[in-house]
Scaffold this active site. Structure first.
Site, mmCIF file in Angstrom:
data_model
loop_
_atom_site.group_PDB
_atom_site.id
_atom_site.type_symbol
_atom_site.label_atom_id
_atom_site.label_comp_id
_atom_site.label_asym_id
_atom_site.label_seq_id
_atom_site.Cartn_x
_atom_site.Cartn_y
_atom_site.Cartn_z
ATOM 1 C CB ALA A 108 45.195 36.420 36.517
ATOM 2 C CB THR A 109 40.385 38.367 34.445
ATOM 3 O OG1 THR A 109 40.409 38.873 35.783
ATOM 4 C CG2 THR A 109 38.936 38.202 34.002
ATOM 5 C CG ASN A 113 41.501 37.193 45.815
ATOM 6 O OD1 ASN A 113 41.245 35.995 45.672
ATOM 7 N ND2 ASN A 113 40.552 38.114 45.826
ATOM 8 C CB SER A 160 48.204 38.661 37.317
ATOM 9 O OG SER A 160 48.162 40.066 37.321
ATOM 10 C CG HIS A 185 47.979 43.975 38.018
ATOM 11 N ND1 HIS A 185 47.370 44.499 39.138
ATOM 12 C CD2 HIS A 185 47.113 43.066 37.520
ATOM 13 C CE1 HIS A 185 46.186 43.934 39.304
ATOM 14 N NE2 HIS A 185 46.012 43.058 38.338
ATOM 15 C CB CYS A 213 37.335 42.551 41.391
ATOM 16 S SG CYS A 213 39.015 42.085 41.008
#
EC number: 2.8.1.7
Length: 404
Positions: free
Chosen positions: A75-76, A155, A203, A205, A328
């Site tokens: 996703a980043t 998130n 994403s 994961h 992160c």
């Protein structure tokens, strides 16, 4: 029950065993190991078939056309490709972008980079409930706005923005709309046939798939154009070059297939666990839920325990894998930028813990975790002079502390 207990599903999820099995079938000589770009033999053809099947599985979860799914490393990268890709392609139309202060760093750091390149970015403040409303977006729109990027599920606090309503607004004004949906696949129903969203990041994961693979939805009608950020080979219709990782792509496809089939039942089960946990820890005084109590996914409980330092609480909960802030950036000792944006004071922001539940969480684990949290908070408050003052009826907000 095995210790430690994993309650950090928003940081990452374990790969579902069914996904791992499918991935293993794409690695060895006996399996589907070929390069999907090899056009001259059966190994390449079979790998390409597996990749296209996975593309269809990802598209089906969000009701999109498989041709609108572009593979990325996560996703980043999807956020980078969407935001920079649009900004660079449409720069002649305008250089103004709108996003929010509570986006993931993958969005915020990307817009900061664009500011260095001469773009202007408006950062919307959420309400105290952690939500970004269509009215907030409407008030920030300008003639030269080319892109709005507002996430689906946050998130850190699990709040759910009304992306359908924001999409109606942006489409009516001729502005492209990007959504970071890393935290919403498998938790919230997404219908891109109906929603007026132009770009959406995914994403694997966060949805019981492998790390290192993601996707970007790029709308075909009305067509969205992007400037590629990675060159070399022209893969993915020129939008994202690089040999496709068949095993990871197949894993993401299988993960999204399972999510589509099991999402409704899984969300109900997790809502029950989340409610059970929240009820037990709410027997403590001065516990606050961060973000909207209603517009949220049940998987995420971000709680502030007043008069307790979050880092100390995490150290006391040795048997629980939980987090303070986003994985992160959770090494930073700054209070969470998301909670600060909600208007939480530093003390409450510093006392927050994110508990996130998932597919493999059990009732027994939830009860054990709640008991441990109550014990740890009680012990830490016994050591806190501020807690004593609060119990004595002192209004701590009125005290002027001496600087030193």
């Amino acid at each position: 029950m095995k210790l430690p207990i994993y309650l950090d599903y928003s940081a990452t999820t374990p790969v579902d065993p069914r996904v791992a099995q499918k991935m293993c079938e794409c690695l060895t000589m006996e399996g589907n190991f070929g390069n999907p770009a090899s056009r001259s033999h059966v190994f390449g053809w079979k790998a390409e078939e597996a990749v296209e099947n996975a593309r269809r599985q990802v598209a089906e979860l969000v009701n999109a056309d498989p041709r609108e799914i572009v593979w990325t490393s996560g996703a980043t990268e999807s956020d980078n490709l969407a935001i920079k890709g649009v900004a660079h392609f449409y720069a002649s139309k305008g250089k103004h972008i709108i996003t929010s202060k509570i986006e993931h760093k993958a969005v915020l750091d990307t817009t900061r980079q664009l500011e260095r390149e001469g773009f202007e970015v408006t950062y919307l403040e959420p309400g105290e409930d952690g939500l970004i409303t269509p009215a907030m977006v409407a008030a920030a729109l300008r003639e030269d706005t080319i892109l709005v990027s507002v996430m689906h599920v946050n998130n850190e606090i699990g709040t759910v923005n009304d992306i359908a309503a924001i999409g109606e607004l942006t489409r009516s004004r001729g502005v492209l709309y990007h959504v970071d949906a890393a935290q919403s696949t498998g938790k919230v129903a997404i219908d891109l046939e109906r929603m007026k969203v132009d770009l959406m990041s995914f994403s694997a994961h966060k949805t019981y798939g492998p790390k290192g693979i993601g996707a970007l939805y790029v709308r075909r009608k009305p067509r969205v154009r992007l400037e590629a950020q990675m060159h070399g080979g022209g893969h993915e219709r020129g939008m994202r070059s690089g040999t496709l990782a068949t095993h990871q792509i197949v894993g993401m496809g299988e993960a999204f297939r399972i999510a589509r089939e099991e999402m409704a039942a899984e969300s109900r089960r997790i809502a029950g666990l989340s409610h059970r946990f929240h009820e037990q820890v709410s027997t403590l005084e001065e516990v606050y839920l961060n973000g909207s109590a209603t517009a949220r996914v049940p998987h995420n409980l971000n709680l502030s325990f007043n008069y307790v330092e979050g880092e100390s609480l995490i150290m006391s909960l040795r048997d629980l894998a939980v987090s303070s802030g986003s994985a992160c950036t959770s090494a930073s000792l700054e209070p969470s930028y998301v909670l600060r944006a909600l208007g939480r004071n530093d003390e409450l922001a510093h006392s927050s813990i994110r508990f996130t539940f998932g597919r493999f969480t059990t009732e027994e684990e939830v009860d054990y975790a709640a008991r441990k949290v109550c014990e740890a908070v009680g012990k830490l408050r016994e050591l806190s002079p501020l807690w004593d003052m609060y119990k004595d009826g002192v209004d701590l907000s009125k005290i002027e502390w001496q600087a030193h």
